[in-house]
Design a protein around this motif. Structure first.
Motif, PDB file in Angstrom:
ATOM      1  N   TYR A 190       0.835  -1.199   0.000  1.00 16.27           N
ATOM      2  CA  TYR A 190       0.000   0.000   0.000  1.00 16.27           C
ATOM      3  C   TYR A 190       0.873   1.253   0.000  1.00 16.27           C
ATOM      4  O   TYR A 190       0.520   2.270  -0.595  1.00 16.27           O
ATOM      5  N   LYS A 191       2.008   1.169   0.671  1.00 11.98           N
ATOM      6  CA  LYS A 191       2.933   2.300   0.661  1.00 11.98           C
ATOM      7  C   LYS A 191       3.551   2.485  -0.718  1.00 11.98           C
ATOM      8  O   LYS A 191       3.748   3.611  -1.175  1.00 11.98           O
ATOM      9  N   VAL A 192       3.850   1.379  -1.395  1.00 15.16           N
ATOM     10  CA  VAL A 192       4.367   1.481  -2.762  1.00 15.16           C
ATOM     11  C   VAL A 192       3.311   2.132  -3.656  1.00 15.16           C
ATOM     12  O   VAL A 192       3.601   3.051  -4.430  1.00 15.16           O
ATOM     13  N   ALA A 193       2.077   1.653  -3.543  1.00 18.31           N
ATOM     14  CA  ALA A 193       0.995   2.184  -4.371  1.00 18.31           C
ATOM     15  C   ALA A 193       0.735   3.656  -4.090  1.00 18.31           C
ATOM     16  O   ALA A 193       0.402   4.432  -4.991  1.00 18.31           O
ATOM     17  N   TYR A 248      -1.380  -7.258  -5.645  1.00 19.54           N
ATOM     18  CA  TYR A 248      -0.458  -6.237  -5.157  1.00 19.54           C
ATOM     19  C   TYR A 248       0.606  -5.835  -6.183  1.00 19.54           C
ATOM     20  O   TYR A 248       0.861  -4.651  -6.394  1.00 19.54           O
ATOM     21  N   ASN A 249       1.251  -6.806  -6.801  1.00 17.43           N
ATOM     22  CA  ASN A 249       2.351  -6.465  -7.701  1.00 17.43           C
ATOM     23  C   ASN A 249       1.871  -5.730  -8.953  1.00 17.43           C
ATOM     24  O   ASN A 249       2.426  -4.684  -9.298  1.00 17.43           O
ATOM     25  N   PRO A 250       0.864  -6.209  -9.654  1.00 11.40           N
ATOM     26  CA  PRO A 250       0.399  -5.453 -10.821  1.00 11.40           C
ATOM     27  C   PRO A 250      -0.255  -4.121 -10.471  1.00 11.40           C
ATOM     28  O   PRO A 250      -0.243  -3.198 -11.290  1.00 11.40           O
ATOM     29  N   LEU A 251      -0.804  -3.991  -9.268  1.00 10.62           N
ATOM     30  CA  LEU A 251      -1.402  -2.724  -8.861  1.00 10.62           C
ATOM     31  C   LEU A 251      -0.328  -1.699  -8.519  1.00 10.62           C
ATOM     32  O   LEU A 251      -0.312  -0.582  -9.060  1.00 10.62           O
ATOM     33  N   ALA A 252       0.574  -2.063  -7.612  1.00 12.61           N
ATOM     34  CA  ALA A 252       1.566  -1.107  -7.104  1.00 12.61           C
ATOM     35  C   ALA A 252       2.847  -1.083  -7.924  1.00 12.61           C
ATOM     36  O   ALA A 252       3.625  -0.135  -7.809  1.00 12.61           O
ATOM     37  N   LYS A 253       3.080  -2.121  -8.746  1.00 15.46           N
ATOM     38  CA  LYS A 253       4.306  -2.234  -9.547  1.00 15.46           C
ATOM     39  C   LYS A 253       5.523  -2.313  -8.620  1.00 15.46           C
ATOM     40  O   LYS A 253       6.364  -1.424  -8.560  1.00 15.46           O
ATOM     41  N   ILE A 254       5.621  -3.435  -7.914  1.00 19.89           N
ATOM     42  CA  ILE A 254       6.634  -3.593  -6.879  1.00 19.89           C
ATOM     43  C   ILE A 254       7.909  -4.237  -7.404  1.00 19.89           C
ATOM     44  O   ILE A 254       9.006  -3.738  -7.193  1.00 19.89           O
ATOM     45  N   SER A 255       7.757  -5.367  -8.074  1.00 19.00           N
ATOM     46  CA  SER A 255       8.934  -6.169  -8.417  1.00 19.00           C
ATOM     47  C   SER A 255       8.816  -6.746  -9.812  1.00 19.00           C
ATOM     48  O   SER A 255       7.722  -7.129 -10.252  1.00 19.00           O
ATOM     49  N   SER A 290      -6.356  -5.656  -8.867  1.00 18.61           N
ATOM     50  CA  SER A 290      -5.551  -4.742  -9.676  1.00 18.61           C
ATOM     51  C   SER A 290      -6.221  -4.416 -11.006  1.00 18.61           C
ATOM     52  O   SER A 290      -5.818  -3.477 -11.697  1.00 18.61           O
ATOM     53  N   GLU A 291      -7.252  -5.181 -11.375  1.00 14.40           N
ATOM     54  CA  GLU A 291      -7.886  -5.016 -12.672  1.00 14.40           C
ATOM     55  C   GLU A 291      -9.153  -4.169 -12.612  1.00 14.40           C
ATOM     56  O   GLU A 291      -9.758  -3.878 -13.635  1.00 14.40           O
ATOM     57  N   GLY A 292      -9.615  -3.815 -11.421  1.00 19.76           N
ATOM     58  CA  GLY A 292     -10.823  -3.013 -11.281  1.00 19.76           C
ATOM     59  C   GLY A 292     -10.513  -1.531 -11.255  1.00 19.76           C
ATOM     60  O   GLY A 292      -9.400  -1.094 -11.604  1.00 19.76           O
ATOM     61  N   PRO A 293     -11.485  -0.716 -10.812  1.00 20.83           N
ATOM     62  CA  PRO A 293     -11.242   0.724 -10.679  1.00 20.83           C
ATOM     63  C   PRO A 293     -10.071   0.996  -9.743  1.00 20.83           C
ATOM     64  O   PRO A 293      -9.907   0.319  -8.720  1.00 20.83           O
ATOM     65  N   ALA A 294      -9.239   1.949 -10.083  1.00 18.69           N
ATOM     66  CA  ALA A 294      -8.076   2.261  -9.261  1.00 18.69           C
ATOM     67  C   ALA A 294      -8.511   2.726  -7.876  1.00 18.69           C
ATOM     68  O   ALA A 294      -9.389   3.585  -7.760  1.00 18.69           O
ATOM     69  N   PRO A 295      -7.946   2.166  -6.816  1.00 15.88           N
ATOM     70  CA  PRO A 295      -8.301   2.612  -5.466  1.00 15.88           C
ATOM     71  C   PRO A 295      -7.858   4.043  -5.228  1.00 15.88           C
ATOM     72  O   PRO A 295      -6.924   4.540  -5.877  1.00 15.88           O
ATOM     73  N   PRO A 302       4.806   8.675  -9.634  1.00 20.87           N
ATOM     74  CA  PRO A 302       6.092   8.077  -9.997  1.00 20.87           C
ATOM     75  C   PRO A 302       6.016   7.283 -11.304  1.00 20.87           C
ATOM     76  O   PRO A 302       4.965   6.755 -11.663  1.00 20.87           O
ATOM     77  N   LYS A 303       7.137   7.164 -11.973  1.00 20.52           N
ATOM     78  CA  LYS A 303       7.248   6.280 -13.124  1.00 20.52           C
ATOM     79  C   LYS A 303       7.464   4.871 -12.590  1.00 20.52           C
ATOM     80  O   LYS A 303       8.444   4.585 -11.906  1.00 20.52           O
ATOM     81  N   ARG A 304       6.555   3.970 -12.906  1.00 21.21           N
ATOM     82  CA  ARG A 304       6.566   2.641 -12.318  1.00 21.21           C
ATOM     83  C   ARG A 304       7.004   1.580 -13.336  1.00 21.21           C
ATOM     84  O   ARG A 304       6.842   1.759 -14.537  1.00 21.21           O
ATOM     85  N   ILE A 305       7.532   0.500 -12.825  1.00 21.06           N
ATOM     86  CA  ILE A 305       7.897  -0.619 -13.691  1.00 21.06           C
ATOM     87  C   ILE A 305       6.622  -1.243 -14.265  1.00 21.06           C
ATOM     88  O   ILE A 305       5.516  -0.995 -13.775  1.00 21.06           O
TER      89      ILE A 305
END
Length: 317
Positions: A190-193, A248-255, A290-295, A302-305
């Motif tokens: 959530y902090k990444v997002a 989490y990963n596709p939403l926040a783009k963590i790793s 991660s595929e629904g409306p953005a929280p 930020p520019k995300r991976i």
């Protein structure tokens, strides 16, 4: 007559969050104000009794899934009842709709009514899980870290006592690891997002990656986090792992790496999934958040991976 909430309507009501979910830029989770505890002897004001308590939870919510897992691991299905709110919400919060069924206890259409019944005019975050007390007609707790501890320890008279998720000889170490898991794994996505600038985004996402690498090494030496027995820590870690690749990963783009790229973590997660308490409380379709409306907490600065949702074979041996 069974009644349900009207359909989710973001156009009319807007997304959930503003006015309810107050978080800082660093994503410190909101206060969970109902913090009653259930005890075996009732010294807390809430005695463990069969049929007295009900859990309101959501398939999509990791904090809520913990309670369903512990309830099943401890064999409490006939002791503490459970029902699900709808997966989706607008600004009105969690609701009871036909897809997940009605509220079997109070006939509420919105979970907000449970909060208002406990504290009239309650203005804060409407969260799950909620532990409801039929006897007092109010919420015991919405403080998710406490609920699973109480389910795992206070109902031993009716529970499977061969399962000890919070053994006394390990409690200090479990508490310490739980704090690490909470800050670096459970809450960290959530902090990444929510990161508002590039430096924060990079710092937060690498903190998650480092934590996963640390746990990968730990699980190279033992089957579970504390040897050969499942503990509260395993439940807390697993609910994030099972959501990592789809949510989490596709939403926040963590790793750039998926869970499957961590051999020990992936084997550990699949091992737990073979148990009914983990498998039967998981619905992968509900984890594609991660595929629904953005929280409302997702920040586009930020520019995300690039990360795409991925569903691996959880039955792989």
């Amino acid at each position: 007559m069974t009644t349900f909430a009207s359909p989710v309507d973001l156009g009319t009501f807007g997304p959930y969050g503003p006015g309810r979910l107050h978080t800082s830029a660093g994503w410190n989770r909101p206060v969970y104000p109902f913090q009653g505890r259930v005890t075996a002897d009732g010294s807390s004001g809430f005695r463990a009794e069969p049929g007295r308590y009900h859990l309101y939870i959501a398939w999509v919510c990791p904090w809520a899934q913990r309670t369903a897992i512990v309830r099943k691991l401890k064999g409490l299905e006939e002791v503490v009842s459970l029902s699900y709110v709808d997966d989706e919400r607008d600004s009105r919060g969690w609701a009871f709709r036909e897809r997940r069924g009605p509220d079997p206890v109070n006939g509420f259409t919105f979970l907000e009514q449970a909060y208002d019944a406990t504290e009239p005019g309650y203005p804060g975050h409407i969260s799950v899980p909620v532990l409801w007390d039929r006897e007092t007609g109010g919420i015991v707790s919405n403080n998710f870290p406490d609920i699973t501890i109480d389910l795992g320890t206070a109902f031993e008279k009716w529970a499977d006592t061969s399962v000890d998720l919070y053994p006394e000889d390990l409690r200090g170490r479990i508490d310490e690891l739980n704090e690490e898991i909470y800050h670096d794994v459970n809450n960290a996505p959530y902090k990444v997002a929510g990161a508002t600038n590039q430096d924060d985004y990079e710092e937060h996402r690498h903190r998650v990656i480092t934590a996963l690498e640390r746990l990968e090494e730990r699980l190279g030496e033992s089957r579970y986090l504390f040897g050969d027995r499942i503990t509260e820590s395993d439940v807390r870690l697993w609910v994030t792992l099972v959501r990592f690749d789809l949510g989490y990963n596709p939403l926040a783009k963590i790793s750039e790496r998926a869970l499957t790229d961590f051999p020990n973590l992936w084997a550990y997660a699949r091992d737990l999934y073979q148990r009914p308490a983990f498998r039967d409380t998981t619905e992968f379709a509900a984890l594609r958040f991660s595929e629904g409306p953005a929280p409302s907490f997702l920040n586009g600065g930020p520019k995300r991976i690039t990360v795409e949702p991925a569903l691996a074979d959880w039955d792989a041996r």
